[in-house]
Scaffold this active site. Structure first.
Site, PDB file in Angstrom:
ATOM      1  N   SER A  28       0.811  -1.156  -0.101  1.00  0.00           N
ATOM      2  CA  SER A  28      -0.072  -0.095   0.114  1.00  0.00           C
ATOM      3  C   SER A  28       0.848   1.289  -0.002  1.00  0.00           C
ATOM      4  O   SER A  28       1.842   1.247   0.531  1.00  0.00           O
ATOM      5  CB  SER A  28      -0.982   0.054   1.319  1.00  0.00           C
ATOM      6  N   TYR A  59      -2.061   5.346  -4.075  1.00  0.00           N
ATOM      7  CA  TYR A  59      -3.387   6.548  -3.692  1.00  0.00           C
ATOM      8  C   TYR A  59      -2.958   7.918  -4.269  1.00  0.00           C
ATOM      9  O   TYR A  59      -1.644   8.153  -3.790  1.00  0.00           O
ATOM     10  CB  TYR A  59      -3.422   6.844  -2.071  1.00  0.00           C
ATOM     11  N   THR A  73      -5.833   3.034  -6.897  1.00  0.00           N
ATOM     12  CA  THR A  73      -7.187   2.901  -5.916  1.00  0.00           C
ATOM     13  C   THR A  73      -8.068   3.829  -6.153  1.00  0.00           C
ATOM     14  O   THR A  73      -7.533   5.111  -5.960  1.00  0.00           O
ATOM     15  CB  THR A  73      -6.751   2.362  -4.502  1.00  0.00           C
ATOM     16  N   LYS A 111      -8.354  -0.286  -9.286  1.00  0.00           N
ATOM     17  CA  LYS A 111      -9.070  -0.824  -8.153  1.00  0.00           C
ATOM     18  C   LYS A 111     -10.170  -0.117  -7.549  1.00  0.00           C
ATOM     19  O   LYS A 111     -10.063   1.099  -7.504  1.00  0.00           O
ATOM     20  CB  LYS A 111      -8.119  -1.215  -7.049  1.00  0.00           C
ATOM     21  N   HIS A 114     -13.743  -2.286  -1.208  1.00  0.00           N
ATOM     22  CA  HIS A 114     -12.738  -1.953  -0.130  1.00  0.00           C
ATOM     23  C   HIS A 114     -13.150  -2.852   1.165  1.00  0.00           C
ATOM     24  O   HIS A 114     -12.859  -2.285   2.302  1.00  0.00           O
ATOM     25  CB  HIS A 114     -12.754  -0.356   0.103  1.00  0.00           C
TER      26      HIS A 114
HETATM   27  C1  FMN Z   1      -6.778  -2.596   7.492  1.00  0.00           C
HETATM   28  C2  FMN Z   1      -7.333  -2.517   6.313  1.00  0.00           C
HETATM   29  C3  FMN Z   1      -6.272  -1.346   5.326  1.00  0.00           C
HETATM   30  C4  FMN Z   1      -6.563  -1.282   4.192  1.00  0.00           C
HETATM   31  N1  FMN Z   1      -5.829  -0.342   3.385  1.00  0.00           N
HETATM   32  C5  FMN Z   1      -5.793  -0.317   2.147  1.00  0.00           C
HETATM   33  C6  FMN Z   1      -4.983   0.484   1.329  1.00  0.00           C
HETATM   34  O1  FMN Z   1      -3.906   1.236   1.937  1.00  0.00           O
HETATM   35  N2  FMN Z   1      -5.121   0.720   0.071  1.00  0.00           N
HETATM   36  C7  FMN Z   1      -5.959   0.106  -0.738  1.00  0.00           C
HETATM   37  O2  FMN Z   1      -6.318   0.148  -1.949  1.00  0.00           O
HETATM   38  N3  FMN Z   1      -7.013  -0.923  -0.019  1.00  0.00           N
HETATM   39  C8  FMN Z   1      -7.017  -0.944   1.342  1.00  0.00           C
HETATM   40  N4  FMN Z   1      -7.463  -1.966   2.004  1.00  0.00           N
HETATM   41  C9  FMN Z   1      -8.668  -2.664   1.373  1.00  0.00           C
HETATM   42  C10 FMN Z   1      -8.036  -3.981   0.817  1.00  0.00           C
HETATM   43  O3  FMN Z   1      -7.089  -3.655  -0.321  1.00  0.00           O
HETATM   44  C11 FMN Z   1      -8.973  -4.809   0.170  1.00  0.00           C
HETATM   45  O4  FMN Z   1     -10.035  -3.991  -0.838  1.00  0.00           O
HETATM   46  C12 FMN Z   1     -10.182  -5.227   1.332  1.00  0.00           C
HETATM   47  O5  FMN Z   1      -9.364  -5.546   2.344  1.00  0.00           O
HETATM   48  C13 FMN Z   1     -10.970  -6.437   0.673  1.00  0.00           C
HETATM   49  O6  FMN Z   1     -11.977  -6.956   1.643  1.00  0.00           O
HETATM   50  P1  FMN Z   1     -11.675  -8.089   2.654  1.00  0.00           P
HETATM   51  O7  FMN Z   1     -10.765  -7.462   3.770  1.00  0.00           O
HETATM   52  O8  FMN Z   1     -13.218  -8.277   3.134  1.00  0.00           O
HETATM   53  O9  FMN Z   1     -11.103  -9.319   1.912  1.00  0.00           O
HETATM   54  C14 FMN Z   1      -7.602  -2.146   3.201  1.00  0.00           C
HETATM   55  C15 FMN Z   1      -8.247  -2.994   4.106  1.00  0.00           C
HETATM   56  C16 FMN Z   1      -7.918  -3.190   5.168  1.00  0.00           C
HETATM   57  C17 FMN Z   1      -8.851  -4.163   6.036  1.00  0.00           C
END
Ligand code: FMN
Length: 395
Positions: free
Chosen positions: A107, A130, A155, A249, A273
């Site tokens: 990330s 981002y 994203t 994404k 997300h």
């Molecule tokens: C704690 C956490 C932090 C996340 N940080 C980012 C991020 O920095 N960039 C991003 O594109 N998605 C981020 N996401 C979303 C994930 O990339 C992903 O889309 C999502 O976790 C998928 O759903 P799931 O947790 O139910 O598998 C984050 C998700 C979580 C749980």
């Protein structure tokens, strides 16, 4: 707990080890968290209609994604602040992904820098961008390019931050603020607190470099807001900066996916997300078929995947691969690298086991045909002759 046997067991262990405010950051969704539940419901509502008497003694769960061979059709999703779950969390996840022959997506909001992760892992690395500020985005993309990352993910669903009410109530943010509540929370979770004391408060290392000393960029970072003006027009600009594979994404609409491909993206990631942004958004699985019908480029998907059978359902509906967000984070937060390995092992086993159970020898052969729909080929064909016992008839 005896030996954890599924992702939910790792979730329980993660909840035990982490202070409440950290677990809430990992787990929480936006607003009423209906989106979080909906993602699961949609996966649960898809059922298999297995084929029987098929030779499934040898099974293949490997795939080719974006021109590369992967041993398992999953990717570790980009997640910010991985070091608050486990010391050196980004490196731990990247190394586990390399061991399993799958990509790790770092990330923008990682704790380890782009360069440190590249140095620590010999596996395939993707970088998630981002766009906080265009000048900064350009710097990050160049750093990822120079460090050998193979795929860039843009994203698109964080024009503004989701209203995560658990975090608002807990006053969660980096650096973490100390209050009587957080100190008690920390004291009740001594293993986590000990690790934090030993390794120090995680920082956003991508922004710590000398390159980001520019005052304009510092101001953009301080505001912690994404650039909400970023549009399709800017996609051309990003495409011109990145010569390798580019994925977009956070999409929910087939028409948006088609537009991204027209503008030069190599694939898309359907995602809400993990229910952390727009609470009432559809689940990505609900638009997967329409999207794959619209574009021939790879369509990946995340949000709500907790079982190998969920992976198989997504692939059967046309996904090229899926991303795991919380599933691998539960493993990380519960037991570090051993936990991530165990979760990936569970996923691998469940994917393989599901294939065998539905009578499909290879993930490349998956299709809707393995899923139950009233009106599916088997139930619709009422004109087919009734089966007779050929041996008896011939006698
Ligand atoms: C704690 C956490 C932090 C996340 N940080 C980012 C991020 O920095 N960039 C991003 O594109 N998605 C981020 N996401 C979303 C994930 O990339 C992903 O889309 C999502 O976790 C998928 O759903 P799931 O947790 O139910 O598998 C984050 C998700 C979580 C749980």
């Amino acid at each position: 707990m005896t030996k954890p046997v599924n992702v939910e067991d790792f979730r329980t262990l993660a909840r035990r080890r982490l202070p409440r405010m950290v677990f809430d950051y990992l787990e929480g969704g936006a607003e009423d968290e209906f989106g979080l539940q909906h993602n699961r419901r949609v996966f649960e509502s898809v059922r298999f209609q297995p084929h029987r008497l098929v030779d499934v003694s040898a099974r293949d769960i490997s795939t080719n994604l974006l021109g590369k061979h992967q041993r398992v059709p999953v990717v570790i999703a980009p997640t910010g602040l991985n070091e608050i779950f486990w010391p050196k969390g980004d490196l731990v996840l990247a190394r586990a992904a390399a061991r399993f022959g799958i990509p790790f997506a770092l990330s923008t909001a990682s704790n380890a820098s782009i360069e440190a992760v590249a140095k620590a892992s010999d596996g395939e690395l993707w970088f998630q961008l981002y766009v906080v500020h265009r000048k900064l985005a350009e710097l990050l993309v160049k750093r990822a390019l120079n460090s050998g990352y193979t795929t860039l993910i843009l994203t698109t669903d964080v024009g503004v931050n989701g209203k995560r009410e658990r975090d608002l109530r807990n006053g969660f943010g980096l650096p973490m603020k100390y209050s009587v509540r957080t100190i008690i929370d920390g004291a009740l979770h001594p293993r986590w607190s000990f690790d934090l004391m030993r390794h120090g408060m995680p920082k956003l290392e991508n922004f710590a470099s000398d390159q980001v000393q520019d005052t304009e960029l510092q101001a953009a970072l301080m505001s912690r807001q994404m650039d909400a003006s970023f549009s399709f027009d800017d996609l051309r600009w990003l495409r011109s900066l990145w010569p390798h594979k580019l994925l977009i994404k956070g999409l929910s609409r087939p028409t948006d996916a088609a537009r991204c491909i027209e503008l030069g993206a190599d694939g898309v990631i359907l995602s809400n997300h993990g229910g952390r942004q727009l609470d009432s958004a559809i689940a990505p699985l609900e638009t997967l078929e329409e999207t794959t019908a619209r574009i021939s480029a790879p369509v990946l998907l995340d949000s709500g995947i907790r079982r190998g059978s969920d992976v198989v359902k997504a692939l059967a509906l046309g996904a090229s691969a899926v991303l795991l967000g919380r599933a691998t984070l539960y493993g990380l937060a519960a037991k570090g690298g051993d936990g991530v390995d165990a979760v990936l092992e569970i996923m691998r086993d469940e994917i393989d086991r599901t294939l065998a159970q539905i009578g499909c020898p290879s993930v490349s052969r998956l299709s809707k045909d393995y899923l139950w729909r009233s009106g599916s080929a088997d139930t619709r064909d009422t004109t087919a002759p009734r089966a007779t016992n050929q041996l008896k008839e011939d006698a």
